[in-house]
Design a protein around this motif. Structure first.
Motif, PDB file in Angstrom:
ATOM      1  N   LEU A  50       0.786  -1.112  -0.026  1.00  0.00           N
ATOM      2  CA  LEU A  50       0.038   0.052   0.033  1.00  0.00           C
ATOM      3  C   LEU A  50       1.022   1.077  -0.089  1.00  0.00           C
ATOM      4  N   SER A  51       1.886   1.160   0.717  1.00  0.00           N
ATOM      5  CA  SER A  51       2.891   2.375   0.773  1.00  0.00           C
ATOM      6  C   SER A  51       3.497   2.720  -0.799  1.00  0.00           C
ATOM      7  N   LEU A  52       3.918   1.491  -1.516  1.00  0.00           N
ATOM      8  CA  LEU A  52       4.331   1.649  -2.787  1.00  0.00           C
ATOM      9  C   LEU A  52       3.276   2.173  -3.670  1.00  0.00           C
ATOM     10  N   LEU A  53       1.987   1.788  -3.649  1.00  0.00           N
ATOM     11  CA  LEU A  53       1.092   2.143  -4.451  1.00  0.00           C
ATOM     12  C   LEU A  53       0.839   3.730  -4.191  1.00  0.00           C
ATOM     13  N   ALA A  54       0.954   4.076  -2.989  1.00  0.00           N
ATOM     14  CA  ALA A  54       0.640   5.416  -2.594  1.00  0.00           C
ATOM     15  C   ALA A  54       1.877   6.382  -3.422  1.00  0.00           C
ATOM     16  N   PHE A  55       2.987   5.747  -3.200  1.00  0.00           N
ATOM     17  CA  PHE A  55       4.151   6.634  -3.688  1.00  0.00           C
ATOM     18  C   PHE A  55       4.224   6.498  -5.449  1.00  0.00           C
ATOM     19  N   ILE A  56       3.815   5.549  -5.852  1.00  0.00           N
ATOM     20  CA  ILE A  56       3.518   5.465  -7.385  1.00  0.00           C
ATOM     21  C   ILE A  56       2.644   6.357  -7.905  1.00  0.00           C
ATOM     22  N   CYS A  57       1.243   6.278  -7.127  1.00  0.00           N
ATOM     23  CA  CYS A  57       0.304   7.133  -7.429  1.00  0.00           C
ATOM     24  C   CYS A  57       0.599   8.681  -7.437  1.00  0.00           C
ATOM     25  N   GLU A  58       1.308   9.091  -6.439  1.00  0.00           N
ATOM     26  CA  GLU A  58       2.005  10.227  -6.209  1.00  0.00           C
ATOM     27  C   GLU A  58       2.769  10.901  -7.233  1.00  0.00           C
ATOM     28  N   GLU A  59       3.841   9.816  -7.547  1.00  0.00           N
ATOM     29  CA  GLU A  59       4.851  10.166  -8.829  1.00  0.00           C
ATOM     30  C   GLU A  59       4.067  10.456 -10.132  1.00  0.00           C
ATOM     31  N   VAL A  60       2.833   9.894 -10.140  1.00  0.00           N
ATOM     32  CA  VAL A  60       2.253  10.312 -11.623  1.00  0.00           C
ATOM     33  C   VAL A  60       1.564  11.610 -11.607  1.00  0.00           C
ATOM     34  N   VAL A  61       1.393  12.434 -10.593  1.00  0.00           N
ATOM     35  CA  VAL A  61       0.995  13.643 -10.612  1.00  0.00           C
ATOM     36  C   VAL A  61       1.833  14.605 -11.175  1.00  0.00           C
ATOM     37  N   SER A  62       1.379  15.287 -12.004  1.00  0.00           N
ATOM     38  CA  SER A  62       2.430  16.260 -12.931  1.00  0.00           C
ATOM     39  C   SER A  62       2.381  17.556 -12.479  1.00  0.00           C
ATOM     40  N   GLU A  63       1.185  18.157 -11.944  1.00  0.00           N
ATOM     41  CA  GLU A  63       1.189  19.485 -11.614  1.00  0.00           C
ATOM     42  C   GLU A  63       0.496  19.571 -10.274  1.00  0.00           C
ATOM     43  N   CYS A  64       1.080  20.507  -9.553  1.00  0.00           N
ATOM     44  CA  CYS A  64       0.519  20.862  -8.083  1.00  0.00           C
ATOM     45  C   CYS A  64       0.224  22.175  -7.862  1.00  0.00           C
ATOM     46  N   GLY A  65      -0.814  22.762  -7.170  1.00  0.00           N
ATOM     47  CA  GLY A  65      -0.926  23.954  -6.776  1.00  0.00           C
ATOM     48  C   GLY A  65      -0.156  24.314  -5.335  1.00  0.00           C
ATOM     49  N   LEU A  66      -0.354  23.443  -4.444  1.00  0.00           N
ATOM     50  CA  LEU A  66       0.382  23.867  -3.219  1.00  0.00           C
ATOM     51  C   LEU A  66       1.199  22.454  -3.026  1.00  0.00           C
ATOM     52  N   SER A 134      -7.457  12.769 -10.521  1.00  0.00           N
ATOM     53  CA  SER A 134      -7.601  11.342 -10.150  1.00  0.00           C
ATOM     54  C   SER A 134      -6.142  10.781  -9.617  1.00  0.00           C
ATOM     55  N   ALA A 135      -5.182  10.890  -9.970  1.00  0.00           N
ATOM     56  CA  ALA A 135      -3.785  10.469  -9.310  1.00  0.00           C
ATOM     57  C   ALA A 135      -3.502  10.953  -8.096  1.00  0.00           C
ATOM     58  N   GLU A 136      -4.043  12.029  -7.769  1.00  0.00           N
ATOM     59  CA  GLU A 136      -3.963  12.714  -6.198  1.00  0.00           C
ATOM     60  C   GLU A 136      -4.765  11.907  -5.396  1.00  0.00           C
ATOM     61  N   ILE A 137      -6.035  11.851  -6.015  1.00  0.00           N
ATOM     62  CA  ILE A 137      -7.195  11.095  -5.084  1.00  0.00           C
ATOM     63  C   ILE A 137      -6.710   9.510  -4.918  1.00  0.00           C
ATOM     64  N   ALA A 138      -6.148   8.973  -6.007  1.00  0.00           N
ATOM     65  CA  ALA A 138      -5.851   7.617  -5.690  1.00  0.00           C
ATOM     66  C   ALA A 138      -4.564   7.635  -4.911  1.00  0.00           C
ATOM     67  N   ALA A 139      -3.817   8.278  -4.765  1.00  0.00           N
ATOM     68  CA  ALA A 139      -2.599   8.376  -3.759  1.00  0.00           C
ATOM     69  C   ALA A 139      -2.949   8.704  -2.502  1.00  0.00           C
ATOM     70  N   ILE A 140      -4.218   9.422  -2.250  1.00  0.00           N
ATOM     71  CA  ILE A 140      -4.513   9.779  -0.910  1.00  0.00           C
ATOM     72  C   ILE A 140      -5.346   8.500  -0.260  1.00  0.00           C
ATOM     73  N   VAL A 141      -6.013   7.969  -1.386  1.00  0.00           N
ATOM     74  CA  VAL A 141      -6.677   6.583  -0.737  1.00  0.00           C
ATOM     75  C   VAL A 141      -5.773   5.731  -0.377  1.00  0.00           C
ATOM     76  N   PHE A 142      -4.584   5.477  -1.127  1.00  0.00           N
ATOM     77  CA  PHE A 142      -3.720   4.371  -0.727  1.00  0.00           C
ATOM     78  C   PHE A 142      -2.885   4.962   0.565  1.00  0.00           C
ATOM     79  N   GLY A 143      -2.766   6.159   0.384  1.00  0.00           N
ATOM     80  CA  GLY A 143      -2.043   6.846   1.795  1.00  0.00           C
ATOM     81  C   GLY A 143      -2.833   6.449   2.957  1.00  0.00           C
ATOM     82  N   PHE A 144      -4.270   6.616   2.884  1.00  0.00           N
ATOM     83  CA  PHE A 144      -5.086   6.386   4.166  1.00  0.00           C
ATOM     84  C   PHE A 144      -5.106   4.825   4.443  1.00  0.00           C
TER      85      PHE A 144
END
Length: 185
Positions: A50-66, A134-144
């Motif tokens: 789960l921590s690996l999936l959260a990390f992978i989903c987070e790495e897919v994020v291309s842009e961020c506001g904050l 969607s990548a950020e939301i998936a990362a958040i879900v796997f993070g929780f």
């Protein structure tokens, strides 16, 4: 028997249910943390996944506001994966037989607690700073999910520790009384 894998009989229990996911540990062999004795097995492989999936989903994020929340989540999810991988390697190799098992269990106990709490904090911070992709939301879900698995694993280890604690106290008291008796009496 593959190097580093212990037979199930060395623990006095059935084979570890996750052992089939390790190619080097098929059949009666087991890898991973020792059983807890509570009927619930430790979840280190699940936490790691789960921590690996959260990390992978987070790495897919291309842009961020904050980006501060994203970067903190990236650091914590990668660290959680690497720490759980380290613990899994210790449990699956001959290192476990060479070091004091009490210290390994104690390290596992505190690392699991710390990782679960910091991973939960990073997930909460990331929820408050994400852009909604969607990548950020998936990362958040796997993070929780990952933080909840780490904390569940900690609760299982805590229950085991509390269960063992009353069993050891009478032994120590009997030894202390025997040591304080005079030898020539």
């Amino acid at each position: 028997m593959p190097r580093g894998c212990r037979s199930a009989s060395s623990f006095g229990k059935q084979p570890f249910p996750h052992s089939s996911s390790f190619p080097s540990c098929q059949g009666r062999r087991r890898c991973g943390p020792p059983p807890t004795g509570l009927g619930i097995e430790p979840d280190t492989p699940k936490c790691q996944l789960l921590s690996l999936l959260a990390f992978i989903c987070e790495e897919v994020v291309s842009e961020c506001g904050l980006c501060g929340g994203l970067y903190f989540f990236e650091f914590v999810s990668c660290s959680a994966f690497l720490l759980s991988l380290l613990l899994l390697i210790v449990y699956c190799t001959a290192v476990y037989d060479r070091v004091d098992t009490g210290k390994v269990k104690s390290s596992d106990f505190y690392i699991t607690l710390g990782t679960g709490c910091v991973f939960l904090l990073a997930s909460i911070i990331f929820v408050s700073t994400h852009s909604g992709t969607s990548a950020e939301i998936a990362a958040i879900v796997f993070g929780f999910l990952g933080s909840s698995m780490f904390l569940l694993d900690f609760v299982v280890m805590l229950c085991e520790k509390l269960r063992e604690s009353p069993l050891r106290k009478p032994e120590n008291n009997a030894r202390a009384e025997a040591l304080t008796e005079p030898l020539n009496a």
